[in-house]
Design a protein around this motif. Structure first.
Motif, mmCIF file in Angstrom:
data_model
loop_
_atom_site.group_PDB
_atom_site.id
_atom_site.type_symbol
_atom_site.label_atom_id
_atom_site.label_comp_id
_atom_site.label_asym_id
_atom_site.label_seq_id
_atom_site.Cartn_x
_atom_site.Cartn_y
_atom_site.Cartn_z
ATOM 1 N N GLU A 43 0.849 -1.067 -0.040
ATOM 2 C CA GLU A 43 -0.153 0.034 -0.146
ATOM 3 C C GLU A 43 0.842 1.246 0.104
ATOM 4 N N THR A 44 1.963 1.154 0.723
ATOM 5 C CA THR A 44 2.995 2.306 0.617
ATOM 6 C C THR A 44 3.365 2.622 -0.896
ATOM 7 N N GLN A 45 3.856 1.434 -1.487
ATOM 8 C CA GLN A 45 4.157 1.688 -2.801
ATOM 9 C C GLN A 45 3.052 2.180 -3.649
ATOM 10 N N LYS A 46 1.753 1.901 -3.415
ATOM 11 C CA LYS A 46 0.690 2.388 -4.435
ATOM 12 C C LYS A 46 0.589 3.900 -3.998
ATOM 13 N N PHE A 47 0.709 4.474 -2.737
ATOM 14 C CA PHE A 47 0.857 5.641 -2.531
ATOM 15 C C PHE A 47 1.912 6.589 -3.147
ATOM 16 N N LEU A 48 3.209 6.072 -2.980
ATOM 17 C CA LEU A 48 4.185 6.594 -3.591
ATOM 18 C C LEU A 48 3.917 6.945 -5.189
ATOM 19 N N LEU A 49 3.363 5.926 -5.893
ATOM 20 C CA LEU A 49 2.896 6.015 -7.102
ATOM 21 C C LEU A 49 2.010 7.113 -7.476
ATOM 22 N N PHE A 50 0.949 7.147 -6.412
ATOM 23 C CA PHE A 50 -0.032 8.229 -6.618
ATOM 24 C C PHE A 50 0.821 9.659 -6.626
ATOM 25 N N LEU A 51 1.803 9.553 -5.614
ATOM 26 C CA LEU A 51 2.243 11.134 -5.217
ATOM 27 C C LEU A 51 3.195 11.271 -6.492
ATOM 28 N N SER A 52 3.912 10.056 -7.275
ATOM 29 C CA SER A 52 4.649 10.526 -8.157
ATOM 30 C C SER A 52 3.919 11.069 -9.798
ATOM 31 N N ALA A 53 2.577 10.572 -9.419
ATOM 32 C CA ALA A 53 1.736 11.211 -10.755
ATOM 33 C C ALA A 53 1.477 12.699 -10.601
ATOM 34 N N ALA A 54 1.373 13.263 -9.255
ATOM 35 C CA ALA A 54 1.392 14.544 -9.299
ATOM 36 C C ALA A 54 2.646 15.194 -9.714
ATOM 37 N N ALA A 55 3.852 14.649 -9.280
ATOM 38 C CA ALA A 55 4.863 15.366 -9.767
ATOM 39 C C ALA A 55 5.124 15.219 -11.390
ATOM 40 N N ALA A 56 4.719 14.296 -11.990
ATOM 41 C CA ALA A 56 4.715 14.181 -13.457
ATOM 42 C C ALA A 56 3.844 15.132 -14.161
ATOM 43 N N ASN A 57 2.910 15.484 -13.353
ATOM 44 C CA ASN A 57 1.792 16.429 -13.819
ATOM 45 C C ASN A 57 1.864 17.728 -13.246
ATOM 46 N N ARG A 58 2.956 18.187 -12.690
ATOM 47 C CA ARG A 58 2.934 19.383 -11.725
ATOM 48 C C ARG A 58 2.591 20.445 -12.760
ATOM 49 N N SER A 59 2.631 20.793 -14.056
ATOM 50 C CA SER A 59 2.387 21.984 -14.988
ATOM 51 C C SER A 59 0.658 21.868 -15.051
ATOM 52 N N VAL A 60 -0.015 20.878 -14.642
ATOM 53 C CA VAL A 60 -1.429 20.748 -14.889
ATOM 54 C C VAL A 60 -1.998 21.007 -13.577
ATOM 55 N N MET A 61 -1.553 20.491 -12.436
ATOM 56 C CA MET A 61 -1.960 20.940 -11.317
ATOM 57 C C MET A 61 -1.121 21.410 -10.140
ATOM 58 N N PRO A 62 -0.429 22.680 -10.424
ATOM 59 C CA PRO A 62 0.803 23.126 -9.442
ATOM 60 C C PRO A 62 0.277 23.490 -8.055
ATOM 61 N N ASP A 63 -1.025 23.548 -7.749
ATOM 62 C CA ASP A 63 -1.611 24.212 -6.685
ATOM 63 C C ASP A 63 -1.585 22.809 -5.479
ATOM 64 N N VAL A 64 -0.979 21.348 -5.951
ATOM 65 C CA VAL A 64 -0.911 20.314 -5.330
ATOM 66 C C VAL A 64 0.349 20.495 -4.370
ATOM 67 N N PHE A 65 1.271 21.379 -4.946
ATOM 68 C CA PHE A 65 2.505 21.775 -4.209
ATOM 69 C C PHE A 65 2.475 22.996 -3.319
ATOM 70 N N SER A 66 1.453 23.625 -3.478
ATOM 71 C CA SER A 66 1.237 25.014 -2.582
ATOM 72 C C SER A 66 0.573 24.823 -1.353
#
Length: 101
Positions: A43-66
């Motif tokens: 489950e930890t690995q699934k969560f890390l994969l989820f977080l990496s999707a945010a990093a890969a799509n940072r230009s589409v959803m920048p506020d996820v890092f704000s």
């Protein structure tokens, strides 16, 4: 049955003690740490994969890092194990969920 709590979170990026890039969830606005509780390694690995999707799509959803901008976030909901001014810890069970909003 315990109540379900939902918070809007952002990803805080930092360097771990080994110097590697890492991320953790923090509550939007307050900045308190949000912990998903004790989870099995799969489950930890699934969560890390989820977080990496945010990093890969940072230009589409920048506020996820704000911390302060709220257009994009991660909504975490579930039963709370520990609630303090600097940390919110959930119980890892079938009622826990996290989604991009």
């Amino acid at each position: 049955m315990s109540d379900v709590t939902e918070v809007r979170c952002y990803i805080e990026e930092y360097r771990n003690p080994q110097g590697q890039r890492a991320g953790r969830l923090r509550e939007k606005g307050s900045g308190r740490k949000v912990d998903l509780g004790s989870a099995p390694e799969t489950e930890t690995q699934k969560f890390l994969l989820f977080l990496s999707a945010a990093a890969a799509n940072r230009s589409v959803m920048p506020d996820v890092f704000s911390r302060d901008r709220d257009d994009d976030a991660i909504a975490v909901s579930g039963e709370v194990d520990f609630d303090a001014p600097d940390e919110l810890r959930f119980v890892f069970n079938d009622r826990l969920s996290y989604v991009f909003v």
